[in-house]
Write an enzyme that holds these catalytic residues in place. Structure first.
Site, PDB file in Angstrom:
ATOM      1  N   ARG A  27       0.812  -1.214   0.000  1.00  0.00           N
ATOM      2  CA  ARG A  27       0.000   0.000   0.000  1.00  0.00           C
ATOM      3  C   ARG A  27       0.853   1.275   0.000  1.00  0.00           C
ATOM      4  O   ARG A  27       0.375   2.342  -0.360  1.00  0.00           O
ATOM      5  CB  ARG A  27      -0.891   0.020   1.241  1.00  0.00           C
ATOM      6  CG  ARG A  27      -1.939  -1.052   1.250  1.00  0.00           C
ATOM      7  CD  ARG A  27      -2.643  -1.076   2.575  1.00  0.00           C
ATOM      8  NE  ARG A  27      -3.271   0.181   2.889  1.00  0.00           N
ATOM      9  CZ  ARG A  27      -4.466   0.568   2.458  1.00  0.00           C
ATOM     10  NH1 ARG A  27      -5.162  -0.237   1.695  1.00  0.00           N
ATOM     11  NH2 ARG A  27      -4.974   1.729   2.791  1.00  0.00           N
ATOM     12  N   LYS A 467       2.577   0.003 -18.010  1.00  0.00           N
ATOM     13  CA  LYS A 467       3.430  -1.038 -17.391  1.00  0.00           C
ATOM     14  C   LYS A 467       4.897  -0.658 -17.516  1.00  0.00           C
ATOM     15  O   LYS A 467       5.670  -0.799 -16.578  1.00  0.00           O
ATOM     16  CB  LYS A 467       3.226  -2.412 -18.078  1.00  0.00           C
ATOM     17  CG  LYS A 467       1.941  -3.148 -17.801  1.00  0.00           C
ATOM     18  CD  LYS A 467       1.663  -3.473 -16.382  1.00  0.00           C
ATOM     19  CE  LYS A 467       1.057  -2.354 -15.651  1.00  0.00           C
ATOM     20  NZ  LYS A 467      -0.217  -2.092 -15.295  1.00  0.00           N
ATOM     21  N   GLU A 470       5.735   2.315 -15.151  1.00  0.00           N
ATOM     22  CA  GLU A 470       5.713   1.941 -13.735  1.00  0.00           C
ATOM     23  C   GLU A 470       6.920   1.087 -13.365  1.00  0.00           C
ATOM     24  O   GLU A 470       7.528   1.277 -12.316  1.00  0.00           O
ATOM     25  CB  GLU A 470       4.441   1.132 -13.421  1.00  0.00           C
ATOM     26  CG  GLU A 470       3.173   1.942 -13.422  1.00  0.00           C
ATOM     27  CD  GLU A 470       1.926   1.059 -13.265  1.00  0.00           C
ATOM     28  OE1 GLU A 470       1.041   1.434 -12.507  1.00  0.00           O
ATOM     29  OE2 GLU A 470       1.838  -0.002 -13.919  1.00  0.00           O
ATOM     30  N   LYS A 581       0.006   0.894  -4.554  1.00  0.00           N
ATOM     31  CA  LYS A 581      -0.958  -0.009  -5.164  1.00  0.00           C
ATOM     32  C   LYS A 581      -2.357   0.580  -5.112  1.00  0.00           C
ATOM     33  O   LYS A 581      -3.135   0.482  -6.051  1.00  0.00           O
ATOM     34  CB  LYS A 581      -0.914  -1.333  -4.397  1.00  0.00           C
ATOM     35  CG  LYS A 581      -1.884  -2.382  -4.900  1.00  0.00           C
ATOM     36  CD  LYS A 581      -1.347  -3.030  -6.140  1.00  0.00           C
ATOM     37  CE  LYS A 581      -2.271  -4.034  -6.759  1.00  0.00           C
ATOM     38  NZ  LYS A 581      -2.044  -4.090  -8.217  1.00  0.00           N
TER      39      LYS A 581
END
Ligand code: G6P
Length: 586
Positions: A27, A467, A470, A581
């Site tokens: 998180r 993707k 990140e 996330k």
């Protein structure tokens, strides 16, 4: 985003808290801290780094005491420093708090408290909670009343747990998740069930505007007006416990590799909901579909499929934009909200706005106990198990599988989602990583990569760019093929790599032409296709399948490429820098 956890029980609190924080590290993760109480004294240890790093340096898990609070931080207010890490003690050190969310009016509260002599040691908004609570407690000498007074002054979104010098824990929830775990030998308060799932699967999901006080007498839940609230205990699914990497080097690789199974499981437990959603969509006046990040890219795929195969229009809206154009959503419409976590603040805000104009909310969500699931009238579960890697992988193909299932029903079977065939095709792509690993080596030094796709392949190009950004920190951009000549062609030279998403369907020839135009400018071409071509410097083969279904498989090699390029660049694929996330703040 940040995780908070509290423990009150018979066991030693610190090792339990550290373990819980490790499970919730996905998180947010720039700093970590724990506070425990022993003999009416609060001790705090905190520092910058991952849970294991800070624990190795400071021995958080060796702290004594049967009551404690813990936190992993993802910085919003104030730099990543030891002082800004949580827990934050009050000026007197008699209360410590951990907080998730944002206190919008912290500036005025802070200057008011400073005038009263309270000293602040951090740049965070959170520290104001500790001192405000201390101020109120010193006035009323009662924990419940002090909590009520405190929350009545706070503006923003928050969940916090406070530990008092006498070992009592108190917590409040307002638009950030907070779940109580009820174990045999102790209670937990946590941002996510993962914080305590190893100890108990009995949970109470607090509602917004609720307070908890945990002391020797037991647990007491109130609303912000102080009226006691009764809650059912929910049994949390044990599958949440499955959050270990097993033999995989990273969660991201594990989750990419699970896709042959997860595309079959997607929506399997929600067949009735899929039927009902289809029915609602068929009769809707206006349909909007929203999400953030990867979930928005899935929403874009839905727009193409529903329009093309079912002649049903759905307008995709980026969730964070809804607030700035609330009239886009006509009254009495349908809003389909797509979210892995069901806790993204932007998605929840979009839902809130749509509900105000009497729209119905249909959710495609992985976490069935999430705020989004609670806010929606129909819920389709993605059923892909917990996704820990920050970059969404298996949740994306699960979302697509559900969107395909809805499309199949909307168009009365004009397309067929053969999940077994899709699963086999994905398994085939995953069989051998060697070629992708080789290409990943070439990406180590590059600074720009473009991904081209036409029609329904454009959202896959956008998801591929996400993707790559990140995981590799390379500048990556998804381009609708035809737009190349309207600008991006100016960027093409020998320093650039371009991924061409080019399955053998109605987009094939046009996209191949684009590839030739790019190649003529010296850029290197990676072709994702079931058909080879001399234009590709590297051809990544995907199996030939029914042409409607390519989006479900063509993302897989790019997920792998992004993963291996991250390994080459020595970045952490599971926890990319600066990202979280689950972004539970605006
Ligand atoms: C964050 C994550 C992304 C994710 C997005 C939406 O930005 O880093 O990977 O796609 O949130 O998350 P959701 O849980 O709403 O799908």
């Amino acid at each position: 985003m940040c995780s908070i956890i509290g423990y009150y029980g018979d066991g030693l609190a610190a090792p339990i808290l550290v373990k819980g924080l490790k499970r919730m590290e996905y998180r947010g993760y720039d700093s970590v801290g724990v506070a425990t109480e022993t003999g009416n004294e609060i001790s705090v240890k905190k520092g910058v780094g991952k849970v294991s790093e800070v624990n190795n340096a400071l021995h958080l898990d060796a702290m004594l005491g049967n009551v404690g609070i813990g936190h992993t931080r993802w910085a919003t207010h104030g730099n990543v420093t030891d002082a800004n890490a949580h827990p934050h003690p009050s000026s007197s050190g008699k209360i410590a708090i951990v907080h998730n969310g944002i206190i919008d009016n912290y500036g005025e509260l802070k200057s008011d408290l400073e005038k009263r002599g309270y000293v602040f040691k951090s740049q965070t908004d959170s520290e104001v909670i500790a001192n405000l609570l201390q101020f109120n407690f010193d006035e009323v000498h009662d924990i419940k009343s002090a909590m009520m007074r405190t929350v009545s002054k706070l503006k923003g979104h928050y969940a916090f747990v406070a530990m008092f010098q006498n070992g009592t824990l108190a917590a409040a929830r307002y638009h950030e998740p907070l779940i109580v775990g009820i174990g045999k030998n102790g209670y937990f308060m946590s941002s996510d069930v993962l914080g305590f799932i190893e100890k108990t699967d009995d949970a109470i999901y607090l509602d917004n505007g609720e307070l908890v006080v945990l002391d020797q007498v037991g647990i007491h839940i109130f609303n912000f007006e102080g009226i006691p609230v009764k809650h059912q205990i929910t049994k949390v699914s044990k599958e949440f416990a499955d959050v270990y990497k097993g033999d995989y080097a990273h969660f991201t690789l594990k989750e990419i590799s699970e896709q042959p199974e997860t595309v079959i499981q997607a929506g399997e437990k929600s067949k009735a909901a899929i039927d009902s959603v289809t029915d609602v969509l068929k009769h809707a006046k206006n349909i909007y579909i929203t999400g953030s990040g990867t979930s928005y890219n899935a929403a874009l795929v839905a727009k193409y499929l529903w329009q093309k195969y079912a002649k049903i229009k759905a307008e995709p809206i980026i969730s964070s934009e809804v607030f700035f154009a609330p009239d886009t959503i006509e009254p009495n419409s349908i809003l389909v909200a797509v979210s892995q976590s069901g806790e993204s603040a932007d998605v929840l805000e979009a839902v809130n706005i749509a509900k105000k104009s009497n729209s119905k909310i249909l959710a495609i969500v992985n976490t069935l106990t999430s705020s989004l699931a609670q806010e929606s009238s129909l819920v389709i579960g993605m059923n892909c198990g917990p996704e820990i890697g920050v970059a969404a992988t298996k949740s994306f193909t699960a979302q697509l599988s559900i969107i395909y299932k809805i499309t199949e029903k909307l168009c009365d079977g004009c397309i067929k989602l053969d999940s077994r065939k899709i699963s086999e095709s994905i398994a085939k792509i995953l069989e051998d990583h060697s070629k992708i690993k080789e290409i990943a080596k070439e990406l180590r030094e590059i600074s720009d990569i473009y991904i081209l796709g036409r029609g329904v392949h454009y959202p896959i190009a956008a998801e591929s760019a996400l993707k790559l950004k990140e995981l590799t920190y390379i500048h990556a951009e998804g381009i609708p093929g035809g737009e190349l000549k309207h600008g991006p062609l100016a960027l093409m030279d020998s320093s650039v790599y371009v991924i061409i998403i080019n399955p053998n369907d109605f987009t094939y020839n046009d996209t191949l032409t684009s590839a030739r135009e790019i190649k003529a400018r010296g850029a290197k071409i990676i072709g994702i296709s079931d058909k080879p071509s001399d234009v590709y410097d590297h051809w990544i083969e995907i199996p030939a399948i029914d042409e409607a279904l390519y989006p479900l498989i063509e993302i897989i090699p790019i997920q792998l490429l992004a993963y291996y390029a991250a390994i080459e660049k020595d970045t952490d694929p599971d926890y990319p820098r600066n990202l979280a996330k689950s972004v539970t703040v605006k």
